[in-house]
Structures are given as C-alpha cells and as structure tokens.
Design an enzyme around this catalytic site. Sequence first.
Site, mmCIF file in Angstrom:
data_model
loop_
_atom_site.group_PDB
_atom_site.id
_atom_site.type_symbol
_atom_site.label_atom_id
_atom_site.label_comp_id
_atom_site.label_asym_id
_atom_site.label_seq_id
_atom_site.Cartn_x
_atom_site.Cartn_y
_atom_site.Cartn_z
ATOM 1 N N HIS A 1 1.764 -2.468 -5.240
ATOM 2 C CA HIS A 1 0.338 -2.185 -5.461
ATOM 3 C C HIS A 1 -0.121 -3.126 -6.567
ATOM 4 O O HIS A 1 0.676 -3.505 -7.438
ATOM 5 C CB HIS A 1 0.098 -0.785 -6.000
ATOM 6 C CG HIS A 1 0.577 0.349 -5.149
ATOM 7 N ND1 HIS A 1 1.881 0.776 -5.131
ATOM 8 C CD2 HIS A 1 -0.100 1.181 -4.312
ATOM 9 C CE1 HIS A 1 1.993 1.812 -4.314
ATOM 10 N NE2 HIS A 1 0.815 2.073 -3.806
ATOM 11 N N ASP B 1 0.970 -2.121 -10.002
ATOM 12 C CA ASP B 1 2.416 -2.161 -10.289
ATOM 13 C C ASP B 1 2.796 -3.444 -11.014
ATOM 14 O O ASP B 1 3.725 -3.458 -11.820
ATOM 15 C CB ASP B 1 3.260 -2.130 -9.005
ATOM 16 C CG ASP B 1 2.949 -0.947 -8.125
ATOM 17 O OD1 ASP B 1 2.506 0.083 -8.661
ATOM 18 O OD2 ASP B 1 3.148 -1.070 -6.898
HETATM 19 C C1 XLS Z 1 2.236 7.752 -1.360
HETATM 20 C C2 XLS Z 1 2.329 6.573 -0.525
HETATM 21 C C3 XLS Z 1 2.116 5.239 -1.216
HETATM 22 C C4 XLS Z 1 1.856 4.143 -0.212
HETATM 23 C C5 XLS Z 1 1.254 2.915 -0.779
HETATM 24 O O1 XLS Z 1 2.624 8.852 -0.977
HETATM 25 O O2 XLS Z 1 3.567 6.616 0.123
HETATM 26 O O3 XLS Z 1 3.154 4.930 -2.060
HETATM 27 O O4 XLS Z 1 3.018 3.788 0.482
HETATM 28 O O5 XLS Z 1 0.125 3.165 -1.495
#
Ligand code: XLS
Length: 441
Positions: free
Chosen positions: A99, A102
């Site tokens: 993300h 991140d």
């Molecule tokens: C949350 C999601 C997230 C997505 C990406 O539950 O899994 O991590 O994969 O935003």
Amino acid sequence: MAYFTDINKINFEGAKSINPYAFKYYNPEEVVGGKTMEEYLRFAVAYWHTFTMDGSDPFGAGTMVRPWDKYSGMDLAKARVEAAFELFEKLGVPYFCFHDVDIAPEGNTLRETNKNLDTIVAMIKDYMKDSKTKLLWNTANNFTHPRFIHGAASSSSADIFAFSAAKVKKGLEIGKELGGENYVFWGGREGYETLLNTDMKLELDNLGRFFHMAVDYAKEIGFDAQFLIEPKPKEPTTHQYDFDVATGYAFLQRYDLQDHFKFNIEANHATLAGHTFEHELHYARVNGMLGSVDANQGDPLLGWDTDEFPTDLYSTTLAMYEILKNGGLGKGGLNFDAKVRRGSFEPEDLFHAHIAGMDSFAAGLKVAQKLLDDKVLEDVVENRYKSYTEGIGQEIVNGTTDFRKLEEHVLDKTEFKHQSGRLEQIKATINQYLLQTFADQ
Ligand code: XLS
Ligand code: CA
Ligand code: CA
C-alpha cells in the site's frame, strides 16, 4: 546494510530435510503440469505485514522485534526497503505487494506525502534493477487515516472522494513507474454501518464513477496493469459493498466495469463470507474473473480476519486445483497477505512463516496436479451430470425444449433414477492423494 545477518539464502532440500531454513516442497525449478513451480505459484511478500506491522491488537501493544525499529520517519522507510530486498533475495520470491502508506510516511498534505513517496519509489526502483523481484501489485490505503471515517469513494464527503481519487491517481503512477503487473482495490471502508443515515444508491453510483475514472486514468498514462477488486464481507464496516465474488461481479456488471476488472481472492475473506476459499476461486474462474490470490488462512475458531500464513494442505490443494483448472493465474500471483502470530515476534519468524506458506502451496500444487492428471474429481463431476448429455437433458442444455415438453416428459413418470454423491469415498481418495504424493520423497 544487512538486517537478517544470521540467515542465508533459503534453498530447496527436499521432504527429508530437517533444516528449518530450507524448502521441503517448494523447488522453484521443478516442472509440474508443464510449468515450473516458480512460474505457477508466483509468490509475493506483503510489505505491510512483513515490514510495517508491529503485532499490536485491540488489547495490547506491539510485540514484534525488528532490526529496523531503531529508525523513524524517512530513515525508517529507507531501512525497510533495504530489509525488504534482503528478505526477497534470501527467500527467492519473485514478487512483492504494498500500500502507499506501507512504503513512505504520510506528510501534512497530500503534496508532502507524494514527495515522500517519490523518494522511496526511486529507491525501490533502484533496488529492483539488481533484483529479480517484481511488483505484483500496489494499492492505496484508503481506510486507516481518520479522514476515511465515513468511507473513501463511498464517503458522504465529496472532498474525501476527491482525496481518495488523488491517492489512487498517485498509486497508478507508482504502479506504472515500478512495472506493477496488477493494481488492487480493496474497499476497506466502502460499506456502511446502518441504513438510518446512508444513501446506498448514491454511494454505489459513486463507487462505479470512481472505478471508471481509475480505468480512464490508467489508460491515459499507458498503465496496462490488470485491475483487481478484492472482496471482503465485513470488517471494518458491517456491510461491505464488495461482500464476495458474486456480489462484486454483480456490481461490476451493473456499472459496466466487468471488462476492466478481475478479482483478487483472499482465503480469509472467503471464510468470513461463509464460503470456502475454493468456492470463491471457482465462482471467479467459471466467470473468467479469477485474477490473483491473497494466500492466507483464517482461524476456524475465531470469527475475524486473522490473516494467518497458510499451512492447511487440504485448503492449498483445493485452491491449487482451481488455479490449475484456470490455466494458472496469468498476471496474478499468490500474495502472502499474512502475518506472523503476536507470539512469533523474532525476525527469523518472518522466514519460517514464508517457508511454511511456500511449502504448503507447493505441496498443494503437486497434489492438485495429480488429481487432475488422474481426472479424479473431473470423472466424479462428469459422471454425476451425465443425464444432461443425452435425451431430455441434452435438449435442456441445447435450448431445444420448453415447459410443455418438460411437463410431458415427467407427467406419468413414476421412477426417477438417482446415484450416490459418494462424498465419503471422494474425501478418502483425496486423503490418499495427499498422503501418497510425497510417500517416496
Ligand atoms: C484487508 C485486506 C487488505 C488488502 C489490501 O483485510 O486484506 O490488506 O489486501 O488493501
Ligand atoms: Ca488481502
Ligand atoms: Ca485479510
């Protein structure tokens, strides 16, 4: 600088190895069903769980001990990039995912945030030059910051809709810059808590508008990644708009977006929706919509999104069965959207966890390929539906019958032939395949 100095490159040593720092089943070069394991499995490391999360939960502070913890701000972001490429290299993973938040800290304005992102993206690009690890997908975190209190593209505030769009715009530019093969949309706060204060129709229409603008912008800048919607039924909102694949697919068709998107299917989200992982993969596959996978597992005793590393061989086998039937994942991959448990706080646990996940999917791949080679499940299914290959069944399938003719067919019929579903025998056979595939290795 090196962060995992005690750990060397993880190699394949085979099922008899007792070295915890070796793959037992994942042999990247081994050919299964015409492709190497590396080509089929396309593993990715999730940046957030592995490099940014600290193990905190609603009841307690973080527990993770990470060698980059001594840094903060942009220095921390840079240290994480160094640690990330060291881990990618040592695990030999071909992909990673992140993300926006991140990889770089947020500034006071979006302009400042984007500047931070530019610095880190340039650094990542540099590292990628000497690394075989590529970007499977990136995404925008449009759910953590308090500004997303009422959602992002489905927010009741038009300014937040704009802010969310601007973040995705930047994400698409970053994806292009780093050669991302996919771009993911998980609608974290795209849903609602109560209808008492919600205009559902406007929110859904706005989501549709948002996705069209994203498609248009990617086209405009020449970013040809596969767009992926990641369904999840709940958490954080009570009613998520992308509940499961079926709901997401209906949404995409309603807003004429089905040609621009596929699904990123997460195992733990499938089970939260009351489905099996393979149900979601299958539903997407038979509709030509299976794009990529978030490879994790939930805890069957807990009702929330625990994002555990996948170790359940039954589940990895049935998942790989769907993926093989799909002819692989195309541009997609298996992203470990999974976190080490709060008690597994040491840096080496990051290696043990990925080795466990990679081995579990490699084993699943081999068993699934054997099931396919021997047409175990295909024969079961073919036989079960054979009434549609002749007589009235064939007419139904060919569209050459109608209600009058069907009534005529059964009006005086007294005997209906059934065959056993043989479920216990089928499961016993799968167990046999699971146990026998590695018996001589
Ligand atoms: C949350 C999601 C997230 C997505 C990406 O539950 O899994 O991590 O994969 O935003
Ligand atoms: Ca996910
Ligand atoms: Ca999850």
